[in-house]
Design an enzyme around this catalytic site. Structure first.
Site, PDB file in Angstrom:
ATOM      1  N   ARG B   8       0.846  -1.210   0.000  1.00 32.73           N
ATOM      2  CA  ARG B   8       0.000   0.000   0.000  1.00 32.73           C
ATOM      3  C   ARG B   8       0.881   1.260   0.000  1.00 32.73           C
ATOM      4  NH1 ARG B   8      -1.806   1.463   6.112  1.00 32.73           N
ATOM      5  NH2 ARG B   8      -0.377   0.104   7.206  1.00 32.73           N
ATOM      6  N   GLU B  55     -18.522   4.075  -0.763  1.00 37.86           N
ATOM      7  CA  GLU B  55     -17.738   3.347  -1.767  1.00 37.86           C
ATOM      8  C   GLU B  55     -18.510   3.100  -3.053  1.00 37.86           C
ATOM      9  OE1 GLU B  55     -18.283   2.390   1.385  1.00 37.86           O
ATOM     10  OE2 GLU B  55     -16.368   2.737   2.375  1.00 37.86           O
ATOM     11  N   ARG B 164      -1.625  -4.472   3.661  1.00 33.90           N
ATOM     12  CA  ARG B 164      -1.329  -3.562   4.770  1.00 33.90           C
ATOM     13  C   ARG B 164       0.035  -3.865   5.392  1.00 33.90           C
ATOM     14  NH1 ARG B 164      -2.429  -4.255  10.609  1.00 33.90           N
ATOM     15  NH2 ARG B 164      -2.197  -2.198  11.539  1.00 33.90           N
TER      16      ARG B 164
HETATM   17  C1  LIG Z   1     -18.117   0.546   4.656  1.00 29.42           C
HETATM   18  C2  LIG Z   1     -16.935   1.024   5.391  1.00 29.42           C
HETATM   19  N1  LIG Z   1     -16.089   1.893   4.809  1.00 29.42           N
HETATM   20  C3  LIG Z   1     -14.988   2.316   5.452  1.00 29.42           C
HETATM   21  C4  LIG Z   1     -14.694   1.862   6.703  1.00 29.42           C
HETATM   22  C5  LIG Z   1     -13.430   2.308   7.416  1.00 29.42           C
HETATM   23  N2  LIG Z   1     -13.730   3.238   8.520  1.00 29.42           N
HETATM   24  C6  LIG Z   1     -13.759   2.805   9.792  1.00 29.42           C
HETATM   25  S1  LIG Z   1     -14.171   4.025  10.862  1.00 29.42           S
HETATM   26  C7  LIG Z   1     -14.283   5.171   9.631  1.00 29.42           C
HETATM   27  C8  LIG Z   1     -14.637   6.589   9.946  1.00 29.42           C
HETATM   28  C9  LIG Z   1     -15.903   6.659  10.697  1.00 29.42           C
HETATM   29  O1  LIG Z   1     -16.220   7.959  11.081  1.00 29.42           O
HETATM   30  P1  LIG Z   1     -17.440   8.198  12.035  1.00 29.42           P
HETATM   31  O2  LIG Z   1     -18.616   7.445  11.516  1.00 29.42           O
HETATM   32  O3  LIG Z   1     -17.618   9.637  12.209  1.00 29.42           O
HETATM   33  O4  LIG Z   1     -16.994   7.457  13.373  1.00 29.42           O
HETATM   34  P2  LIG Z   1     -16.474   8.075  14.757  1.00 29.42           P
HETATM   35  O5  LIG Z   1     -16.053   9.478  14.538  1.00 29.42           O
HETATM   36  O6  LIG Z   1     -17.635   8.004  15.680  1.00 29.42           O
HETATM   37  O7  LIG Z   1     -15.364   7.173  15.206  1.00 29.42           O
HETATM   38  C10 LIG Z   1     -13.996   4.567   8.383  1.00 29.42           C
HETATM   39  C11 LIG Z   1     -13.999   5.266   7.099  1.00 29.42           C
HETATM   40  C12 LIG Z   1     -15.599   0.944   7.294  1.00 29.42           C
HETATM   41  N3  LIG Z   1     -15.389   0.426   8.506  1.00 29.42           N
HETATM   42  N4  LIG Z   1     -16.703   0.558   6.624  1.00 29.42           N
END
Ligand SMILES: Cc1ncc(C[n+]2csc(CCOP(=O)(O)OP(=O)(O)O)c2C)c(N)n1
Ligand SMILES: [Mg+2]
Lengths: 282, 312
Positions: B8, B55, B164
């Site tokens: 990556r 996505e 990763r």
């Molecule tokens: C479908 C999907 N896309 C991407 C991710 C990767 N991901 C994990 S947490 C996150 C950000 C989440 O932000 P938020 O919903 O605001 O959570 P918080 O601030 O409460 O931690 C992402 C993009 C995922 N888990 N699932």
């Protein structure tokens, strides 16, 4: 709210924070920021609101259910479940280890008390809708709770679920949005803003309540109000601080998904211990 | 010890490097720090677009941008690229044969601690089944850099699979040549062929050393392009060694093992054995521990080779 109960819930919320920090520190991996921001909500749900929870019978069909749609905050959920007695608190330090049942994201097959496997954002709220409509079909009066991230709202599926919940009048469904204004790549408005959240859910025919997501009394009142709303699901928009109660983690996007080192862990725990101590002598 | 680098990282570096020469546009879905598209974003902010956690939308937006003549990279974790957005990839990118390159990071079980929900072990199967889609799974940094360039030069959709975990750099930048659709014979052998992809390539090299110490001569082949697959190199290996082991960090159903089995069955059947995850979900743990737990090591490849030779 009764003063003693209020104090108790606040202490539990901070114990949940400590469990979450221990989990992430022990694993050297996981998501502290969003776990610290939902701890107060979890404390009120598990220790005041959710009915028919029985750690000896975690699959009781009449229980209220919680879907952690923002599944990456499993450390806080596991903290609440351990406090509630679903599994030993000592197991928390095995979080994310190959030999442990405490999977990195909530796993309903392996972790007692977890109602839905989540981790892929946007899907949990739909599963919560399914549980709620199943309750209606079976004439059961359990309630279903879901917790979403504010970044998670960018998933289109959330809005499909929002439409569905209103169409089928799922008034047994209450969803929280942890409005901490941060996602991984930064502030919501710098990535792809889902704002305004309240107006969107209102337009989707939800009942919307906005609260301070760290005030246990406001959380409790909002849930009580949701229970009185008929014919609509309720959205509780909880203004939260990502990393709440650990000064150096608060509002810092880099603490979304990184683990503290030993020094940082000890400093974080000391801050929370001080808060608990202050509450105890109150 | 060899240099270690996660593919990556190579992906991010490659985008930043080739972004100078080529007018590429890079999309990400709130994971730019993890997918390393951030490296590109810092250098070419005007050609970077964050779509947020969406996505499915990203894939169709990428298709729209590509329809205007640009080369677009759409990045997220393999789970959400191939999994969440499968149908958008199939209908908005594959069917119209648009110039979208899907940069999918965090593939396989070596994702580690995040656990089963984030360990994509099905992406090769999914992407391979879409007409027009090219599927590339580079083994190291050098190959990953070259694969990104090849994807830019290829006209049509490409799925690039990155990891990763830091993995050994096994190829020499000076001499390495990447040819889309061509397997790479790493070492010759006559008793069995070890056909590997991605981070299983260095394991296959180690397995060949283990086998050599027992007097077994193993040929090692690296398949970076799983589709279109190099039929010639596989058939030749089967004909000359009489037994084949495949090795991949993917379900044994639908991935490299299946692709090689398809080639062998139609052209030159020989005994073969597949090393991969055996139709199970992963779990949380440290990457190295998981690779061992799920039988994805040099020892497992060597064991499979000993077994398959018995069936010759
Ligand atoms: C479908 C999907 N896309 C991407 C991710 C990767 N991901 C994990 S947490 C996150 C950000 C989440 O932000 P938020 O919903 O605001 O959570 P918080 O601030 O409460 O931690 C992402 C993009 C995922 N888990 N699932
Ligand atoms: Mg957030």
């Amino acid at each position: 709210m009764d003063k003693v109960l209020k104090k108790e819930l606040m202490i539990i919320a901070n114990r949940i924070r400590k469990h979450a920090l221990l989990a992430v520190y022990s694993a050297n991996s996981g998501h502290p920021g969003g776990s610290l921001s939902i701890s107060d909500i979890l404390a009120v749900l598990y220790f005041k609101q959710m009915k028919n929870l029985d750690p000896k019978n975690p699959k009781n069909p009449d229980r209220d259910r919680l879907v952690l749609s923002k599944g990456h905050c499993a450390p806080a959920l596991y903290g609440a479940l351990a406090e509630k007695g679903f599994f030993p608190k000592e197991d928390i330090s095995s979080f994310r280890q190959a030999h442990s049942y405490l999977q990195g994201h909530p796993d309903m097959k392996g972790v007692p008390g977890v109602d839905m496997s989540t981790g892929s954002l946007g899907q949990g709220i739909s599963a919560a809708c399914g549980m709620a409509i199943a309750g209606k079909l079976a004439n059961k009066d359990y309630r279903v709770y879901a917790i979403l991230g504010d970044g998670e709202l960018e998933e289109g599926q959330v809005w499909e679920a929002a439409m569905f919940a209103a169409q089928y009048k799922l008034d047994n469904l209450t969803a929280f949005v942890d409005f901490n204004n941060l996602q991984i790549d930064g502030k919501l408005c710098d990535v792809c803003s889902p704002l305004p959240i309240d107006k969107k859910f209102e337009a989707f025919n939800w009942h919307v309540i906005t609260i301070d997501g760290h005030d246990v009394e406001q959380i409790d009142n909002a849930i009580e109000e949701a229970k009185t709303i008929k014919g609509k699901p309720t959205l509780i928009l909880a203004n939260c601080v990502k990393g709440k109660n650990v000064s150096f983690m608060e509002n810092q996007p880099q603490w979304h998904g990184s683990a503290p080192n030993k020094e940082q862990y000890e400093a974080a725990v000391a801050e929370i211990d001080a808060i608990i101590k202050e509450l105890e002598v109150m | 010890m060899a240099n270690m680098k996660a593919t990556r990282e190579s992906y991010g570096e490659a985008l930043a490097k080739f972004g100078e020469e080529y007018d590429i546009v890079v999309l990400d879905a709130d994971l730019s720090k993890s997918t390393k598209t951030e490296t590109f974003k810092k250098k070419f902010p005007e050609r970077f677009i964050n779509v947020g956690i969406a996505e499915g939308n990203m894939m169709s937006v990428a298709a729209g941008i590509a329809s205007t003549g640009k080369v677009v990279f759409a990045s997220t974790f393999a789970m959400f690229a191939a999994g969440r957005a499968f149908e958008q990839v199939r209908n908005s990118i594959g069917y119209p044969n648009l110039n979208v390159k899907i940069g999918a990071t965090h593939a396989g079980i070596s994702v580690g601690e995040d656990g089963a929900s984030h360990q994509c072990l099905e992406d090769i199967a999914l992407m391979r089944s879409i007409p027009n889609m090219v599927v590339i799974n580079p083994a190291d940094h050098v190959e990953a850099m070259a694969a990104v360039k090849a994807a830019i030069l290829h006209d049509g959709p490409v799925y690039l699979r990155f990891g990763r975990l830091a993995v050994p750099v096994i190829f020499d930048e000076e001499t390495y040549k990447f040819e889309l659709g061509k397997g790479v014979q790493i070492s010759d052998g006559s008793d069995v062929s070890l056909i590997a992809t991605g981070l299983m390539v260095p394991e296959a090299i180690k397995a060949a050393e283990i086998l050599a110490s027992e007097g077994i001569s193993a040929r090692v082949i690296n398949i970076h392009t799983i589709k279109p697959i190099d039929v010639d190199i596989i058939v030749k290996a089967a004909r000359e060694t009489g037994a084949v082991v495949t090795a991949e960090e993917h379900n044994i159903i639908g991935g490299l093992g299946s692709a090689v089995a398809e080639v062998l069955c139609e052209n030159y059947p020989v005994p073969m054995q597949r090393v991969g995850t055996r139709d199970v979900f992963g779990r949380s743990g440290k990457p190295a521990e998981l690779l061992k737990m799920y039988n994805l090591t040099a020892d497992d490849i060597a064991n499979a080779a000993r077994e398959v030779i018995k069936r010759k």
